[in-house]
Write a protein that holds these residues in place. Structure first.
Motif, mmCIF file in Angstrom:
data_model
loop_
_atom_site.group_PDB
_atom_site.id
_atom_site.type_symbol
_atom_site.label_atom_id
_atom_site.label_comp_id
_atom_site.label_asym_id
_atom_site.label_seq_id
_atom_site.Cartn_x
_atom_site.Cartn_y
_atom_site.Cartn_z
ATOM 1 N N ASN A 4 0.777 -1.226 -0.030
ATOM 2 C CA ASN A 4 0.000 -0.132 -0.050
ATOM 3 C C ASN A 4 0.964 1.265 0.018
ATOM 4 O O ASN A 4 1.938 1.267 0.522
ATOM 5 N N PHE A 6 1.118 5.231 0.810
ATOM 6 C CA PHE A 6 0.333 6.440 1.328
ATOM 7 C C PHE A 6 0.946 7.422 1.218
ATOM 8 O O PHE A 6 2.384 7.719 1.283
ATOM 9 N N ILE A 31 -3.304 4.583 -1.418
ATOM 10 C CA ILE A 31 -4.301 5.255 -0.360
ATOM 11 C C ILE A 31 -3.849 6.733 -0.114
ATOM 12 O O ILE A 31 -2.599 6.911 -0.019
ATOM 13 N N TYR A 32 -4.708 7.547 -0.611
ATOM 14 C CA TYR A 32 -4.473 9.049 -0.619
ATOM 15 C C TYR A 32 -5.251 9.663 0.417
ATOM 16 O O TYR A 32 -6.602 9.685 0.335
ATOM 17 N N LEU A 64 -7.818 4.369 -3.101
ATOM 18 C CA LEU A 64 -8.767 4.788 -2.119
ATOM 19 C C LEU A 64 -8.398 6.148 -1.756
ATOM 20 O O LEU A 64 -7.100 6.404 -1.300
ATOM 21 N N TRP A 95 -11.636 3.248 -8.180
ATOM 22 C CA TRP A 95 -11.168 4.261 -7.168
ATOM 23 C C TRP A 95 -12.532 4.334 -6.476
ATOM 24 O O TRP A 95 -13.704 4.128 -6.804
ATOM 25 N N GLY A 111 -13.392 2.084 4.249
ATOM 26 C CA GLY A 111 -12.372 2.334 3.173
ATOM 27 C C GLY A 111 -11.482 1.103 3.173
ATOM 28 O O GLY A 111 -11.280 0.708 2.054
ATOM 29 N N MET A 112 -10.929 0.613 4.146
ATOM 30 C CA MET A 112 -9.980 -0.616 4.183
ATOM 31 C C MET A 112 -10.936 -1.681 3.502
ATOM 32 O O MET A 112 -10.110 -2.538 2.946
ATOM 33 N N LEU A 115 -11.255 -1.599 -0.204
ATOM 34 C CA LEU A 115 -9.801 -1.793 -0.665
ATOM 35 C C LEU A 115 -9.555 -3.440 -0.452
ATOM 36 O O LEU A 115 -9.248 -3.959 -1.563
#
Length: 124
Positions: A4, A6, A31-32, A64, A95, A111-112, A115
């Motif tokens: 992932n 970030f 992951i943004y 995400l 997305w 969110g996770m 994902l």
């Protein structure tokens, strides 16, 4: 291998951005995290976001987006962050955006879960 990625957008990060490329190989998801209350810098967040999506090694990565700091007055909602980041331009990748409040733990697990399920379904 799933890694992932970030990308924090905050003051002082400019000097370490060249090192982000070390994390690009084998990345299946980005992951943004966006500070929804920082309307003055949402344009910078958009520019950084679209620049990172242009990297060859990240072309297939799903995205995400956490629209964070939803608890603060004046925070942009998910629809406004979607518009500000021009997410409608993302035609060739999956997305999702989730409203979050990290200090309260709101929206993060949802969110996770998205994902994880998307990756399991072969989305990345």
């Amino acid at each position: 291998m799933i890694s992932n990625f970030f990308l924090p957008i905050s003051g002082g990060q400019t000097s370490i951005r060249p090192y982000w490329r070390c994390y690009f190989p084998n990345t299946q998801a980005i992951i943004y995290v966006v500070d929804s209350s920082d309307t003055d810098r949402i344009g910078i967040a958009k520019e950084e976001f679209h620049a990172i999506l242009e990297e060859d090694e990240l072309k297939g990565a799903i995205v995400l987006i956490f629209a964070n700091k939803q608890d603060l007055p004046g925070a942009l909602d998910a629809a406004a962050v979607t518009d500000a980041l021009e997410l409608h331009k993302l035609k060739n990748r999956q997305w999702a955006i989730f409203k979050t409040c990290a200090v309260k733990g709101e929206g993060i697990f949802e969110g996770m879960d998205w994902l994880s399920n998307t990756l399991k379904a072969g989305g990345g």
